[in-house]
Design a protein around this motif. Sequence first.
Motif, PDB file in Angstrom:
ATOM      1  N   GLN A  37     -21.492 -13.106   4.297  1.00 19.22           N
ATOM      2  CA  GLN A  37     -22.533 -13.344   5.402  1.00 19.22           C
ATOM      3  C   GLN A  37     -21.831 -13.354   6.744  1.00 19.22           C
ATOM      4  OE1 GLN A  37     -23.934 -17.476   5.310  1.00 19.22           O
ATOM      5  NE2 GLN A  37     -25.178 -17.206   3.147  1.00 19.22           N
ATOM      6  N   ASP A  38     -20.532 -13.181   6.775  1.00 19.55           N
ATOM      7  CA  ASP A  38     -19.785 -13.186   8.083  1.00 19.55           C
ATOM      8  C   ASP A  38     -19.552 -11.773   8.617  1.00 19.55           C
ATOM      9  OD1 ASP A  38     -18.680 -16.163   8.428  1.00 19.55           O
ATOM     10  OD2 ASP A  38     -18.020 -15.744   6.281  1.00 19.55           O
ATOM     11  N   ASN A  39     -20.042 -11.836   9.732  1.00 17.55           N
ATOM     12  CA  ASN A  39     -20.257 -10.313  10.538  1.00 17.55           C
ATOM     13  C   ASN A  39     -18.665  -9.452   9.992  1.00 17.55           C
ATOM     14  OD1 ASN A  39     -21.988  -8.647  11.886  1.00 17.55           O
ATOM     15  ND2 ASN A  39     -20.727  -8.919  13.577  1.00 17.55           N
ATOM     16  N   PHE A  40     -17.698 -10.043  10.485  1.00 18.67           N
ATOM     17  CA  PHE A  40     -16.502  -9.095  10.383  1.00 18.67           C
ATOM     18  C   PHE A  40     -16.466  -8.640   8.984  1.00 18.67           C
ATOM     19  CE2 PHE A  40     -11.990  -8.959   9.527  1.00 18.67           C
ATOM     20  CZ  PHE A  40     -11.506  -8.209  10.661  1.00 18.67           C
ATOM     21  N   LEU A  41     -16.440  -9.318   8.027  1.00 28.05           N
ATOM     22  CA  LEU A  41     -16.344  -8.859   6.654  1.00 28.05           C
ATOM     23  C   LEU A  41     -17.680  -8.042   6.309  1.00 28.05           C
ATOM     24  CD1 LEU A  41     -14.366  -9.085   4.291  1.00 28.05           C
ATOM     25  CD2 LEU A  41     -15.912 -11.114   3.358  1.00 28.05           C
ATOM     26  N   ARG A 100      -6.422  -8.677   7.418  1.00 31.02           N
ATOM     27  CA  ARG A 100      -6.419 -10.114   7.667  1.00 31.02           C
ATOM     28  C   ARG A 100      -5.773 -10.572   8.870  1.00 31.02           C
ATOM     29  NH1 ARG A 100      -2.484 -14.010   7.018  1.00 31.02           N
ATOM     30  NH2 ARG A 100      -3.414 -16.189   6.296  1.00 31.02           N
ATOM     31  N   ARG A 101      -4.608  -9.622   9.233  1.00 32.15           N
ATOM     32  CA  ARG A 101      -3.972  -9.756  10.478  1.00 32.15           C
ATOM     33  C   ARG A 101      -5.041  -9.418  11.681  1.00 32.15           C
ATOM     34  NH1 ARG A 101       0.797  -5.475  12.284  1.00 32.15           N
ATOM     35  NH2 ARG A 101       1.011  -6.414  14.348  1.00 32.15           N
ATOM     36  N   GLU A 102      -6.146  -8.526  11.677  1.00 35.24           N
ATOM     37  CA  GLU A 102      -6.704  -8.191  12.564  1.00 35.24           C
ATOM     38  C   GLU A 102      -7.823  -9.205  12.987  1.00 35.24           C
ATOM     39  OE1 GLU A 102     -10.727  -4.978  13.321  1.00 35.24           O
ATOM     40  OE2 GLU A 102      -9.143  -4.725  11.623  1.00 35.24           O
ATOM     41  N   TYR A 103      -8.244 -10.017  11.591  1.00 35.93           N
ATOM     42  CA  TYR A 103      -9.124 -10.972  11.684  1.00 35.93           C
ATOM     43  C   TYR A 103      -8.442 -12.152  12.297  1.00 35.93           C
ATOM     44  CZ  TYR A 103     -12.330 -15.102  10.932  1.00 35.93           C
ATOM     45  OH  TYR A 103     -13.070 -16.136  11.149  1.00 35.93           O
ATOM     46  N   MET A 127      -7.723 -15.918  16.836  1.00 34.24           N
ATOM     47  CA  MET A 127      -6.947 -16.518  17.757  1.00 34.24           C
ATOM     48  C   MET A 127      -7.085 -16.511  19.011  1.00 34.24           C
ATOM     49  SD  MET A 127      -2.854 -15.956  18.290  1.00 34.24           S
ATOM     50  CE  MET A 127      -3.119 -14.234  18.840  1.00 34.24           C
ATOM     51  N   GLU A 128      -7.638 -15.186  19.468  1.00 32.45           N
ATOM     52  CA  GLU A 128      -8.138 -14.903  20.959  1.00 32.45           C
ATOM     53  C   GLU A 128      -9.517 -15.606  21.110  1.00 32.45           C
ATOM     54  OE1 GLU A 128      -6.336 -13.683  22.986  1.00 32.45           O
ATOM     55  OE2 GLU A 128      -4.613 -13.011  21.783  1.00 32.45           O
ATOM     56  N   LEU A 129     -10.308 -15.656  20.236  1.00 36.95           N
ATOM     57  CA  LEU A 129     -11.674 -15.932  20.406  1.00 36.95           C
ATOM     58  C   LEU A 129     -11.670 -17.622  20.730  1.00 36.95           C
ATOM     59  CD1 LEU A 129     -13.958 -14.599  17.858  1.00 36.95           C
ATOM     60  CD2 LEU A 129     -14.429 -14.363  20.406  1.00 36.95           C
ATOM     61  N   LYS A 130     -10.633 -18.236  19.708  1.00 36.27           N
ATOM     62  CA  LYS A 130     -10.359 -19.914  20.094  1.00 36.27           C
ATOM     63  C   LYS A 130      -9.691 -19.946  21.655  1.00 36.27           C
ATOM     64  CE  LYS A 130      -9.603 -20.873  15.330  1.00 36.27           C
ATOM     65  NZ  LYS A 130      -8.621 -21.229  14.306  1.00 36.27           N
ATOM     66  N   VAL A 139      -6.042  -3.554  16.615  1.00 35.08           N
ATOM     67  CA  VAL A 139      -7.433  -3.869  16.584  1.00 35.08           C
ATOM     68  C   VAL A 139      -8.527  -2.554  17.173  1.00 35.08           C
ATOM     69  CG1 VAL A 139      -9.546  -5.470  17.171  1.00 35.08           C
ATOM     70  CG2 VAL A 139      -7.050  -6.148  16.603  1.00 35.08           C
ATOM     71  N   ALA A 140      -9.289  -2.214  16.561  1.00 38.28           N
ATOM     72  CA  ALA A 140     -10.359  -1.110  17.154  1.00 38.28           C
ATOM     73  C   ALA A 140     -11.058  -1.290  18.466  1.00 38.28           C
ATOM     74  CB  ALA A 140     -11.408  -1.032  15.701  1.00 38.28           C
ATOM     75  N   LYS A 141     -10.949  -0.342  19.043  1.00 33.83           N
ATOM     76  CA  LYS A 141     -11.519  -0.446  20.479  1.00 33.83           C
ATOM     77  C   LYS A 141     -12.943  -1.173  20.386  1.00 33.83           C
ATOM     78  CE  LYS A 141     -10.906   3.845  21.384  1.00 33.83           C
ATOM     79  NZ  LYS A 141     -10.979   5.197  22.159  1.00 33.83           N
ATOM     80  N   GLU A 142     -13.746  -0.702  19.712  1.00 33.89           N
ATOM     81  CA  GLU A 142     -15.036  -1.252  19.571  1.00 33.89           C
ATOM     82  C   GLU A 142     -15.046  -2.522  19.364  1.00 33.89           C
ATOM     83  OE1 GLU A 142     -14.887   3.077  18.843  1.00 33.89           O
ATOM     84  OE2 GLU A 142     -13.983   1.475  17.812  1.00 33.89           O
ATOM     85  N   THR A 143     -14.225  -3.156  18.416  1.00 30.63           N
ATOM     86  CA  THR A 143     -14.151  -4.395  18.272  1.00 30.63           C
ATOM     87  C   THR A 143     -13.781  -5.310  19.511  1.00 30.63           C
ATOM     88  OG1 THR A 143     -13.745  -3.903  15.849  1.00 30.63           O
ATOM     89  CG2 THR A 143     -13.184  -6.251  16.626  1.00 30.63           C
TER      90      THR A 143
END
Length: 277
Positions: free
Chosen positions: A13-17, A205-208, A213-216, A251-255
């Motif tokens: 359900q989670d967009n990232f995954l 996992r590291r990317e997520y 962390m940055e979103l928080k 992390v991917a540029k698009e992300t």
Amino acid sequence: MKRIKDWEELTIQDNFLFLKVMQNKRLCQHLIEKILQIKIADITYPDTEKTIDIRLDSKSVRLDVYVKDDTGRVFNIEMQCSDDQSSGLAKRTRYYQAMIDMDMLKKGEVYNQLRPSYIIFICTFDAFDEGLPMYTFRNRCVEKDGLELGDEATKIFLNSKGDSEALDPDIRAFLRYVDGKAAEGAFVQALDTEVKAIKQHKETRREYMTLAMELKRQRQFGREEGREEGREEGRQEERLKMILAMLQDGVAKETIAKYAKVSVDYITELGKKNHLL
């Protein structure tokens, strides 16, 4: 505001995954074929997450899973978990359609060169409260029943809460899986295997974790900014630090562009300037 989940909590359900799973070409193609009941010889990914920005003064869109098949048909697939009226799902498909068409038709080409397009929203709720597992929309004539416009634009909303024996068995099992039920059938078991493999991947996992962390930090900074005025310079500096940290972590540029709310071109320019690309 929706809580940012820990890595261990993520599901399909989670967009990232979901985006990571859909990068498996075989699974993505099979899902499209089963939803639309068509056969596809091959699909390609123009971009991991396609960004369309037609004009500087227009709202750009980022399409989560955007693929093309061998005939030029385009498919945009998104996971939708928010049943918030403000999300405007129906009108979002209208805007997506317009932007996809403008991106598809190059200068000098005639309208007949527009290829068929499909916008598919996989919802964890019933978007229309009619109890159907799938809603398919095409432009039809009001005055004459059964007369289609023939513009080859299709919007589909899947409802993980719905069920019908008329559904393709793989899609029926897929919707149950999205709704949190056990993986049933070869296709959904393959999806589940892919989910588990991704969750074992240390780099993903590291990317997520970097994103979380940055979103928080962004949210915290936003709360502080709400209490104090005149901090625009500080906000820009904080965003810059976030982008550089994510580039360093691969992390991917698009992300990055999606979460920093800037263009991919800006990320590219910044990465080259700081010798990170």
